[in-house]
Write a protein that holds these residues in place. Structure first.
Motif, PDB file in Angstrom:
ATOM      1  N   VAL A  68      90.937 -27.541 -10.365  1.00  0.00           N
ATOM      2  CA  VAL A  68      91.230 -28.038 -11.710  1.00  0.00           C
ATOM      3  C   VAL A  68      92.741 -28.217 -11.878  1.00  0.00           C
ATOM      4  O   VAL A  68      93.206 -29.261 -12.344  1.00  0.00           O
ATOM      5  N   LEU A  69      93.496 -27.204 -11.480  1.00  0.00           N
ATOM      6  CA  LEU A  69      94.949 -27.279 -11.646  1.00  0.00           C
ATOM      7  C   LEU A  69      95.564 -28.327 -10.722  1.00  0.00           C
ATOM      8  O   LEU A  69      96.535 -28.991 -11.087  1.00  0.00           O
ATOM      9  N   VAL A  83      99.649 -22.868 -16.267  1.00  0.00           N
ATOM     10  CA  VAL A  83      98.293 -22.306 -16.255  1.00  0.00           C
ATOM     11  C   VAL A  83      97.843 -22.000 -17.681  1.00  0.00           C
ATOM     12  O   VAL A  83      96.710 -22.293 -18.061  1.00  0.00           O
ATOM     13  N   THR A  84      98.735 -21.448 -18.486  1.00  0.00           N
ATOM     14  CA  THR A  84      98.406 -21.148 -19.877  1.00  0.00           C
ATOM     15  C   THR A  84      98.084 -22.430 -20.644  1.00  0.00           C
ATOM     16  O   THR A  84      97.160 -22.455 -21.457  1.00  0.00           O
ATOM     17  N   ARG A  85      98.821 -23.498 -20.363  1.00  0.00           N
ATOM     18  CA  ARG A  85      98.584 -24.777 -21.029  1.00  0.00           C
ATOM     19  C   ARG A  85      97.190 -25.316 -20.711  1.00  0.00           C
ATOM     20  O   ARG A  85      96.539 -25.922 -21.564  1.00  0.00           O
ATOM     21  N   HIS A  86      96.702 -25.094 -19.490  1.00  0.00           N
ATOM     22  CA  HIS A  86      95.404 -25.627 -19.075  1.00  0.00           C
ATOM     23  C   HIS A  86      94.281 -24.589 -19.190  1.00  0.00           C
ATOM     24  O   HIS A  86      93.194 -24.801 -18.640  1.00  0.00           O
ATOM     25  N   GLU A  87      94.519 -23.509 -19.903  1.00  0.00           N
ATOM     26  CA  GLU A  87      93.517 -22.445 -20.014  1.00  0.00           C
ATOM     27  C   GLU A  87      92.165 -22.932 -20.551  1.00  0.00           C
ATOM     28  O   GLU A  87      91.127 -22.530 -20.026  1.00  0.00           O
ATOM     29  N   LEU A 107      99.360 -29.364  -8.077  1.00  0.00           N
ATOM     30  CA  LEU A 107      99.503 -28.131  -7.293  1.00  0.00           C
ATOM     31  C   LEU A 107      98.434 -27.138  -7.723  1.00  0.00           C
ATOM     32  O   LEU A 107      98.040 -27.115  -8.887  1.00  0.00           O
ATOM     33  N   PRO A 108      97.979 -26.252  -6.803  1.00  0.00           N
ATOM     34  CA  PRO A 108      96.957 -25.277  -7.191  1.00  0.00           C
ATOM     35  C   PRO A 108      97.465 -24.212  -8.163  1.00  0.00           C
ATOM     36  O   PRO A 108      96.708 -23.700  -8.966  1.00  0.00           O
ATOM     37  N   LEU A 109      98.744 -23.847  -8.115  1.00  0.00           N
ATOM     38  CA  LEU A 109      99.443 -22.932  -9.033  1.00  0.00           C
ATOM     39  C   LEU A 109      98.932 -21.494  -9.047  1.00  0.00           C
ATOM     40  O   LEU A 109      99.692 -20.573  -9.254  1.00  0.00           O
ATOM     41  N   VAL A 110      97.636 -21.258  -8.889  1.00  0.00           N
ATOM     42  CA  VAL A 110      97.071 -19.908  -8.959  1.00  0.00           C
ATOM     43  C   VAL A 110      96.930 -19.359  -7.541  1.00  0.00           C
ATOM     44  O   VAL A 110      96.319 -19.985  -6.689  1.00  0.00           O
ATOM     45  N   ASP A 111      97.515 -18.183  -7.314  1.00  0.00           N
ATOM     46  CA  ASP A 111      97.467 -17.551  -5.995  1.00  0.00           C
ATOM     47  C   ASP A 111      96.187 -16.746  -5.787  1.00  0.00           C
ATOM     48  O   ASP A 111      95.675 -16.661  -4.679  1.00  0.00           O
TER      49      ASP A 111
END
Length: 136
Positions: free
Chosen positions: A114-115, A71-75, A121-125
């Protein structure tokens, strides 16, 4: 020689303990982390002759260090998507608690899309507005 071995063990054992703490044990749930989007998102929204501003402090809830790193990489891409979403809003969509909740859910959905397109994967809950200031 024994002294050197003892010193090396004294240095290596704490590192092994730290490494084993970071990995979740079998049957244990991974740790939740929050990724803060810093600096705050600031911009204008709506249309008309008068500029209207927003400032949003946003945190993204993720599970596990791997998801946090991705997530940090795709911020930058996440921030762009959120800025575009906020700039399309009108006074009605930012005025009440219910409309802000709808905006939060839409923001979460777009971040997950986006993720998903980038990582599979969606990654963000969850997505949280730590602070949302509107100047109509």
């Amino acid at each position: 020689m024994k002294r050197l071995t003892a010193m090396l063990l004294a240095l290596i054992l704490p590192l092994l303990a730290v490494a084993s703490e970071e990995e979740p044990k079998e049957g244990e749930t991974p740790k939740v982390a929050y990724v803060d989007l810093v600096p705050s998102l600031v911009g204008n929204y709506g249309s008309g002759p008068r500029l209207k501003y927003y400032k949003a402090d946003i945190s993204l809830r993720v599970t596990g260090p791997e998801a946090q790193e991705k997530v940090t990489r795709h911020e930058p891409l996440i921030r762009n998507q959120l800025v575009m979403l906020f700039s399309q809003q009108a006074d009605e969509t930012l005025s009440s608690s219910d409309s802000k909740e709808t905006l939060r859910q839409e923001a979460l959905k777009q971040v997950q899309q986006v993720l998903h397109s980038e990582e599979g994967l969606p990654l963000v809950d969850d997505l949280l507005f730590n602070n949302l200031i509107i100047q109509p």
